[in-house]
Each structure stands twice: as structure tokens, then as C-alpha cells.
Design an enzyme around this catalytic site. Structure first.
Site, mmCIF file in Angstrom:
data_model
loop_
_atom_site.group_PDB
_atom_site.id
_atom_site.type_symbol
_atom_site.label_atom_id
_atom_site.label_comp_id
_atom_site.label_asym_id
_atom_site.label_seq_id
_atom_site.Cartn_x
_atom_site.Cartn_y
_atom_site.Cartn_z
ATOM 1 N N ARG A 331 -36.231 -24.240 15.095
ATOM 2 C CA ARG A 331 -36.275 -25.206 13.990
ATOM 3 C C ARG A 331 -35.525 -24.640 12.789
ATOM 4 N NH1 ARG A 331 -41.083 -28.461 15.296
ATOM 5 N NH2 ARG A 331 -40.599 -28.779 17.489
ATOM 6 N N GLU A 333 -35.513 -24.908 9.670
ATOM 7 C CA GLU A 333 -36.236 -25.344 8.481
ATOM 8 C C GLU A 333 -36.205 -24.225 7.458
ATOM 9 O OE1 GLU A 333 -40.538 -27.563 7.749
ATOM 10 O OE2 GLU A 333 -40.009 -26.800 9.721
ATOM 11 N N ARG A 339 -46.451 -19.766 7.394
ATOM 12 C CA ARG A 339 -46.695 -20.679 8.517
ATOM 13 C C ARG A 339 -45.424 -21.034 9.272
ATOM 14 N NH1 ARG A 339 -51.437 -24.023 7.916
ATOM 15 N NH2 ARG A 339 -50.329 -25.706 8.940
ATOM 16 N N HIS A 340 -44.262 -20.638 8.772
ATOM 17 C CA HIS A 340 -43.008 -21.098 9.374
ATOM 18 C C HIS A 340 -42.181 -19.984 9.999
ATOM 19 C CE1 HIS A 340 -43.892 -24.646 6.871
ATOM 20 N NE2 HIS A 340 -43.239 -25.300 7.812
ATOM 21 N N GLU A 488 -53.761 -28.436 13.575
ATOM 22 C CA GLU A 488 -53.200 -28.956 14.813
ATOM 23 C C GLU A 488 -52.540 -27.824 15.590
ATOM 24 O OE1 GLU A 488 -49.292 -30.295 14.907
ATOM 25 O OE2 GLU A 488 -49.747 -29.638 16.926
ATOM 26 N N SER A 491 -49.752 -31.066 20.261
ATOM 27 C CA SER A 491 -49.476 -32.473 20.089
ATOM 28 C C SER A 491 -49.045 -33.003 21.444
ATOM 29 C CB SER A 491 -48.327 -32.611 19.084
ATOM 30 O OG SER A 491 -48.601 -33.635 18.196
ATOM 31 N N ARG A 542 -48.709 -20.039 16.749
ATOM 32 C CA ARG A 542 -49.791 -20.595 15.944
ATOM 33 C C ARG A 542 -51.147 -20.444 16.603
ATOM 34 N NH1 ARG A 542 -47.721 -25.739 12.420
ATOM 35 N NH2 ARG A 542 -46.081 -24.588 11.367
#
Lengths: 568, 568
Positions: A331, A333, A339-340, A488, A491, A542
Site C-alpha cells: 500500500r 500510503e 498502525r501503517h 477490524e 474483512s 495487525r
């Protein structure tokens, strides 16, 4: 021989000297540079002195121990004795001469004739060893002096006599035995000063600060260089991978991580899932264009996969009933938060179902419970060690048969009726925010006594174009999230297997079904009849970070990649 | 009911019509385009006609079967009967009404009142099913007509009575039973014409030709569109992933591949290796700058890992004694050959050793033998199927205790003395070419009766900078290759664990030890004493392709990536 009083000074020294500097960057940089240069000079001087001493000693012609010690970094030395491992050491070994390989964890001289060592094998098997001058037995004064000057974290080949310890040695894991060294060769040398001590590596990180430039290793919040401070920043840990990894804490986290990965595969293997490999290089952004890494690829461009979603579905379309894959996903981002990451490990599964997508949801629920129960069983020691550094409450699981499955609407109702004031008006038609998720997690823990539950039937607006809507209500979907400690973790959903429906849903979401990547995706469902199916994907990083309640997902990963870190 | 004579026409039709077109590109393109458009129109007309027919039938008010057939693509239909799987079907089921889900492999009408089907479950479980008009039992004329018009590769939900077949049904794998259908719903429709038929997908590829443009699916050597030709090009296979994957051949290859991967992990797990994950995104080209994919990464550039080499060593430096990793590696090589891909799966391992690097070499030898023996045991059925399409000689293994290990010099001597004329002057100081390797492989097979052997002590010039030289002779290294059918399948060596030596070797190879990536690498060995270690890496794709003697490595992989292919 009893434990020397100062033996553990280096490892367990309490906090001394500066706390992490808070002063301006310029001053810090200059100071760090000066310090570095001083250290460099000091180290060079020490090295020269040590080499001269050794040369003098071995050159004198009087060293009776000269064959019993020295350098073995390239030309191997061989010792003819039983190879022992500390974890297996027992009474039977007492009185025997043995051989081992180990790191120096600590050492000190007692006068000029005796050197004390703490030797370490694996992450945390330590034993006390000593070397006293004994010319009869080939242990010369020069040898002891040389050995006592070796740096911590040097790697040794040792011959020694196993002796019973007169009293339990508190500072070592092997308490009842000690070693009397007769030969000692250094197979790899350590520097005079470590970038990160083992003691600091084993403590909670002092801050999330990481390096400034991507290419550099210039963490300015270093608190370890002077040897005094008790903990180090995340940046210092990551800039010193060797010492970071040697800490039992790091090894325990790695063990939990790889156990999650293994349990995932184990459960799915046992349930007739077939593993496959999804590609990383793809011709078009698979799930919308945001946060995609692009690269020049011969005469065109390639993207790095954000998930194996399409490929899992191709496998199902290709006749595999149940599949999983484990691999990196990317990703782009630009988020610099705990958290990333830009690269992480996806654990993904997909399966045909027969009557209803709840078959998939329940399979994943069983999978997650298998993983959590397996962790308790296989990693209890590691979890305990990690908790001693990063405290966390026990991860509560539902009793068998009492799994908690709420619809999204039920979850929102719970929040409205029993949640904090600010969530009294949450809507059933909008995705939840992180604070809402956490508040709902707390309510579920209170009401049902579990940190793990399923939230089902998400609103249409919250899910991607390939998610199947509820045939009875197009505003909600056959999609679920799995929650851990109110966050979460997975998913998933039933996917659309009908090409016309897929195209309609793409248009509803503002996507063009004829665009590269999407066209090939829809074509797959047009090319032959594809059974109904669904699945889900877990972020391994995570799961580990949240299960252990680590302060940063970067601690859950061996080589975290962030916008600011690509090395080592 | 006996087998209808034409039932297997579509699958086993012999070669008819054109051989792969060899004509000019322009003409082919125009032709293909025209064909495509004609087909599109034809399909649309067919669809409309079918829909009108069904509408008329169901709208007449006279259809006694109307609840027993129809569309179930979105709204699920449910059948209340025992769910059976073809592989478990037995005498106990005769006379029972059962439920199953399956693809139509073939179908045909016999008159207006009877439809015959070959239904398929999984890759190759097939059964004969029939549907005859029986108004009493709710099977209407409209229903039979509708069912008989369904396209092959549609996915069905079926209710049927199990009957004993009056004589064995040759065309199906289930020979002793047949099904009399009472309900039939289509859960996913297939097109009137398939891009690749199952029969063609199960044949050897007709050519290596692939798509021209990376982004497109316009393979011009399509030989299948007209339904006549018996095999298709690689490009047609890859452009039709669903049908390509449904072929038992493709599934057999995938099974062999994933079994190699599993056996690799299984052996290493059993020998105390710890798995870890190496990153794909790295800050600098790890092993020289050639063939590296680069990408913009926020304010800098990133590279895609060419191997996990450095990271395996970091793990050993960090205190793990034995490690392995399985993951994608990338090579930006613009080679369009059946031997090259840009992304492939690396199986890598690294371990400490005690006395000599031969401990590592022998561990890998045992690992490879474990994999080969495991394949024979676990995939014999698949290997046999693959051989029926792509012939290969049995892969010969050495007897236990008679493993073949040659030094590079011994191999060259063998070539000089017994090899083909052109290799009479090969040198001990230069790496071998592929033809030399193959000639030596043939000699070893002849002399020692094995297709697998080890070549050790490679010349210095043939190995990368991190390879340890033989301490007794700096012109050769402690490095080995593992050979399969005369081709290198694994490269490995003892690594340099001494920073000064590493820097010297980098300079000797023309590399700058202070350059990004290399500096951080050397720093690791400077930061603490690192035990002696060695390892190796296998390309999974090549092991599979060469073990099975496939004509292209692209056939060994689920989603091959080449300079010309990134989709689907």
C-alpha cells in the site's frame, strides 16, 4: 566458584545519564558527530593496543598457552571433545571436558589472573565460565589477558571442564553448573561498543521516532551510545537489526508471528483448502487506483498488488473449491503512524459455498478461533515474556457454541443505546470510525466476555464493488468484519460471480468495467460459469500487534517498511 | 440407459481445421477482429432467443415443471435431499434422490424429449445424467428444452435419482451409475463459445507464442475459437485462465508445485529451521545493480528484491541458527524465452555450521532428496498424467549413501576427458555455459545413474562477492551448485562473516563497500560477532519445470510474469 559481584553490571545497569535528548536538531547532530568521531578514535586506539599486546605475548616465545587461544575467524580451529548445548547440560557432564560455541554476553577480569564470562547460546541460555591462569594446563597469563579483553557479543569456540556450581548462579539461566575454560578461539569479533545493548533491546521502545532520511541510519534519539540509558527508540532498534533480533523479546514476537502463519495454513490444509501463489506484479491497479505503487516495466507500467483478491477468485473460477495464499501485499500510503506499513503479509482464503455465504463466515470464525487457541497453547511462554515488557490483558475468547455474531445494525444499536454519549446517533448506513469500533469492542467485551466477534451485513457504501449485496435488501451486503480488541482484523464477503451484476455494481461505484484490469476481471466470470463463493483476508502484522497489544505494528514485523524506512 | 453415441463429441473431437496460423500479422488481426464481432452478434442473438423461449414457456401457464428449473444465479434455490459427491458415489445411493452441484461438461438433445449431460465435479469426476419429459414427475417439455440448451461449463444445482448404469459408461469416470434429473437450476452461466475448450486446455501447448501488448488479451495464434483444433498456444491458455485451470493437466502441475513447496518447509521444520519473512521493497539493489526493478517511493526510490540473501544472513546474525523463507523475487530481465520470468518464487535457507561448510551442503542435499522422494510418493498420479501430455524420462536419484558430489575441477576433467569434442579444452577457472552443464549432466547420468548431483568448489570468478573463498586457495570458493537433469537448480555457498574480508572482496569485484545497501550489509557483520554460516536458494518454478521436463517454465506457474505479460 561463586558468582562474581559485578558480573551482570553491563546488562542490568539501571538508567543513568541523559534521558532521550529533547534539544534542537542542529545541536544534536553536531554532538552526535563529535561523539561518533571520538568513539572511532578510541576504538582504533584500543584495537592497536590489543593487537600489540597479543603480538608481544605470542612473540615472546614463552606463551605456554599459545595454541589454546586466538583468532579462528577464517582458518577454522577444531576441538576434539563432546559438543554440548546448554539446554541439555546435566549432572552427567560434570567432570567432563566439553566443547561449545557461544556469544560473550558479559566478561570481566578479576585481578590479572582470572577472567569471568557469561556465555550465551541461542536467545537466552546463559552459563558462567571462568578462565584462571594455570601454566600446567596450558592456560597462560597472556591467554587470560587476551580473553578478558574480548568484546561482548563476540562469538567463541570454547573447550571447558564442566563443574558443579558451589551455589546457584543467579545471573545465568544455567544455575547449577559452570565452565572452566581450557581453550578459547574467537570465530567472530564484536565492536568495543554496541549500537544497541542486549539489555536495551529487550526493553520497551522509548519512542516511535525513526530515521529521518530513508537511506540513512542516523537516528538522533539514540540513547544507547553512552551505555547508560535503559531503552532505545524504534529507530535505534531497526538500525541495529542484529542486537534487536538477539533480544529474547524480539524472538518471542517473531515466534508468535510465525505461529499465527503456521496455524492459519494448518487449519486450512486440514479443511481441504489448496494453497496457491498470487502474483505481486500486475498490469493494472486491481482495486481502484488509490495507494498503488507503480513502476516502469519494460515498455509499460506495472503495479504492485494491493491484495490477492482477484487471483483467489480466479482459482475458484478455475475449479478449486477452497484456496488460500500467504504473501506480501503493498500500500503506497504516506502515513507515518504506528498502525501503517507499506508492505505487509496477507493471509487470504476463498471458498465455494453451497447454500449460503454464512458457510464461509463460519469457516473463517473457526479458523480464527483455531489460531487464537493455538497461540495460547504453543506460545504461552513467549506471550508471558512479551507481556512482561508490553503489558496486555488476556485475550478473551467466547465459549464454544457461544460465538458472538452481530449484524452491523445490531452493533450500531448497541452503540446508540449503551455506548458513549458521542455515538448516540450513529447510523446503520455508514461505515464505523475507529473510535466507534473500539467503543463497540468494549461493549461486546462487557456484555459477552469476548475480545473476538463477528460483525456481519455491512452497509453497501462501506464495501468494494465485488461484494455481493443482500438479495433481499440492496442497501446491505453479504459482508462481514472480524474484530479483535475492538479493531477490524479481517474483512470478507460473498463475492459477485455474475458478470452483468459485477458490471452494474462497478458503475454504481463510479468505476469503468472496460478499464484495464477490471475488464480482464469481469471476463473471467463471463468465460465460464463460476460457482458462488466468498472469503476473507487477514493482515498478519495487525493480528500479531493487536493480539499482543504492541504499541506499534512495526514491532510485529521483522523488517518493517514505512514511507521513511527501506533499510536494512 | 446406455451411453449415447455422440455424448463425448465435444471433448474428444480429433484434430480438424487449421493448424496454428502462420500468416502475416495484419491479416490475422483483421480476421480475428471480424470473427470476434460476428461471434458477439451471434451470441447476443442466441441469448435473446433463449430468453424469449424461456419466457414463452414459463408464461404459458401450462408448464408443470416451472418450479423445478430455472435461474439461481442470485436468489438461491434449495433442494431438500442428500448432498452427494461423485467420488463417494456407491451402490447404497441407488434408488435414492440426491443433490449435487456440478459443471456441464457436455450436453445434447435426443429428439425433443430427452436431454443427455455429462456433469463434472472437481477436475475430473464426471457422470452421465439424463432428463426425459415426465409430466407426472414435474419434468415438462419446456424444462427439457431449456436444460438441453444450456452451455457447457455452466454451473448447476441438480436433484436426481441415482440409477445403476445398464452397461459401463466409457466416457465418464463414474462408470456404474447414472443420474435421472428431476430438478435443475443454473447457478452460473457459461458463454455459447469458450475461449479455450477443456479438451484443448488438457493438451500440450501448440506454441510458445504469447500476447503482443502487455495490457491486452489479443493472442493471434488462437486455434480454438472455431472449436476444431486440438491444442492452443501458451498465450491462449494464459488469456483463458479459467478453462486453462480447469484442465486436470494444469491442476496436476499445480499440485506438484505446491507439494515441492510443502516438502521444502516440512523438511526444514523437522530440522529446526525457523521460517521468517524477507521484505520485497528494499532501499538499494542488494546484489549489484543489474536487472533490478526500481520504483518511485515517496521522496526516494525503492528496488524490488532480487533475492532474500542479505535478510537470511541478518537472521543468522540476529541469533537464529537455521532459517528459511519462501517468497517472491524479481528480475528485470528483458528475456522472452521459455526459461525466464520477471517474478518467481524463491525457496531459500541459511544455517550456522560448526566445523565446515560441507555441513550446509549436505543438509541441502538431504533436503533435495527429501523433496524428490516425496514427489514420487505423493504425486505419482499427477506425474503420470503430466507425462502423458509432456513426456519425460523418470528422474533418476542416487542410491542412499551413493550421492554424487564432484568438485568443479572434477566436473571439468570429466567433460574434457569424456565430453563432446567442443568441450575438450574447458577451464577450471571459468563458470560453465548451459551446454557444458547439460553435457556434464549427461555424463553423470551415464556414469553414476543419477539426474541429481552436487558440483562443489566453484571458481572465484563465478561467484558473488559475499561468497567465502577457500582459505587454502583464493581462486576457488566454498560454493556449490545443485544440478537437475544437467541444469543448475540451486546455488549456494559459505558466506563471508568477517566485515574486513567482505569489504576486500567487494573491492576485488569492483563494488564500493560504502554504497547504499552494501554499507548497511557490511555494518551488520561489524555490529556484533556473527557465526560462520552458509545456505542456498532454489527457484521453485525451475525445479517444477525441470523435474517434469515441461517445455516452458511458464507452465509451472499459476500466473507467469514476463516482459510481455502482466495480466490477468
Amino acid at each position: 566458584m561463586s558468582e562474581p559481584p559485578e558480573a551482570k553490571a553491563q546488562v542490568e545497569a539501571p538508567a543513568e545519564g541523559e534521558t532521550p535528548a529533547q534539544s534542537k536538531k542542529g545541536a544534536k547532530k553536531a554532538e552526535a558527530k563529535a561523539k561518533k568521531e571520538a568513539e572511532k578514535a578510541k576504538r582504533a586506539a584500543e584495537r592497536l593496543a590489543a593487537e600489540a599486546a597479543q603480538k608481544a605475548a605470542s612473540g615472546s616465545g614463552e606463551d605456554v598457552g599459545k595454541d589454546n587461544y586466538g583468532d579462528a575467524t577464517i582458518e577454522a580451529k577444531h576441538i576434539n571433545a563432546e559438543r554440548i548445548y546448554l539446554k541439555n547440560l546435566g549432572k552427567d557432564h560434570v567432570g567432563k571436558t566439553v566443547k561449545l560455541r557461544a556469544w560473550i554476553q558479559n566478561s570481566r577480569m578479576q585481578g590479572a589472573k582470572m577472567a569471568f564470562f557469561e556465555l550465551r547460546e541461542e536467545a537466552n541460555w546463559t552459563i558462567q565460565a571462568l578462565m584462571g591462569v594455570d601454566e600446567q594446563k596450558g592456560v597462560s597469563k597472556q591467554m587470560v589477558k587476551w580473553a578478558g579483553a574480548l568484546n561482548s557479543e563476540s562469538f567463541l569456540l570454547v573447550e571447558a571442564l564442566v563443574k558443579e556450581a558451589p551455589e546457584p548462579i543467579k545471573s545465568c539461566r544455567v544455575k547449577d553448573f559452570e565452565l572452566q575454560i581450557s581453550k578459547l578461539y574467537v570465530e567472530a569479533k564484536a565492536p568495543a561498543e554496541l549500537g544497541l545493548t542486549l539489555a536495551a533491546a529487550n526493553k520497551a521502545i522509548s519512542s516511535f521516532e525513526d530515521t529521518d532520511p530513508v537511506q540513512g541510519m542516523k537516528d538522533l534519539s539514540v540513547t544507547e551510545q553512552t551505555g547508560g540509558a535503559p531503552s532505545a527508540s524504534l529507530g535505534t532498534h531497526l538500525d541495529n537489526p542484529v542486537m534487536h533480533k538477539r533480544a529474547p523479546l524480539t524472538r518471542a514476537i517473531a515466534k508468535v508471528r510465525m505461529t499465527v502463519r503456521k496455524l492459519f495454513a494448518e487449519f486450512l490444509d486440514a479443511n481441504d483448502f489448496e494453497q496457491f501463489e498470487a502474483p505481486c506484479l500486475i498490469g493494472a491497479a486491481s482495486e481502484g487506483g488509490a495507494n498503488v505503487f507503480k513502476l516502469p516495466y519494460f515498455e509499460t507500467d506495472a503495479c504492485l498488488a494491493q491484495s490477492p483478491q482477484f487471483y483467489k477468485q480466479f482459482e475458484i473460477a478455475g475449479g478449486a473449491k477452497r484456496v488460500y495464499c500467504i504473501g506480501p501485499v503493498f500500500r503506497a500510503e504516506n502515513s507515518n503512524t504506528p498502525r501503517h506499513m507499506t508492505e505487509f503479509t496477507g493471509l487470504d482464503m476463498e471458498m465455494e459455498f453451497e447454500e449460503d455465504y454464512s458457510e464461509v463466515r463460519n469457516m473463517i470464525e473457526s479458523l480464527m478461533l483455531y489460531i487464537f487457541r493455538g497461540l495460547e497453547e504453543k506460545c504461552s511462554e513467549q506471550i508471558e515474556l512479551i507481556r512482561s515488557v508490553y503489558p496486555s490483558e488476556k485475550f478473551l475468547l467466547p465459549e464454544a457454541g457461544k460465538e458472538v455474531r452481530l449484524t452491523f445494525a445490531e452493533g450500531q444499536k448497541l452503540l446508540r443505546e449503551h455506548g458513549p454519549e458521542e455515538f448516540r446517533n450513529v447510523s446503520d448506513d455508514e461505515d464505523m470510525s475507529t473510535p466507534q469500533e473500539k467503543a463497540l469492542g468494549a461493549l461486546v467485551r462487557e456484555k459477552f466476555g469476548t475480545d473476538f466477534y463477528v460483525l456481519d451485513k455491512f452497509p453497501e457504501s462501506a464495501r468494494p464493488f465485488y461484494t455481493m449485496e443482500d438479495p433481499k435488501n440492496p442497501n446491505i451486503t453479504n459482508a462481514y468484519d472480524f474484530m479483535m480488541r475492538g479493531q477490524e482484523i479481517l474483512s470478507g464477503a460473498q463475492r459477485i460471480h455474475i458478470p452483468e451484476l459485477l458490471e452494474a455494481r462497478m458503475r454504481r461505484k463510479g468505476l469503468d468495467p472496460a478499464s484495464p484490469g477490471l475488464k480482464e476481471y469481469v471476463d473471467v466470470f463471463r468465460s465460464a460459469g463460476v460457482p458462488k463463493h466468498g472469503g476473507g483476508g487477514i493482515g498478519l502484522d495487525r493480528v500479531v500487534a493487536w493480539y499482543l497489544n504492541l504499541p506499534s505494528v512495526h514491532l510485529a514485523c521483522a523488517y518493517p517498511r514505512t514511507p521513511k524506512r527501506l533499510l536494512p
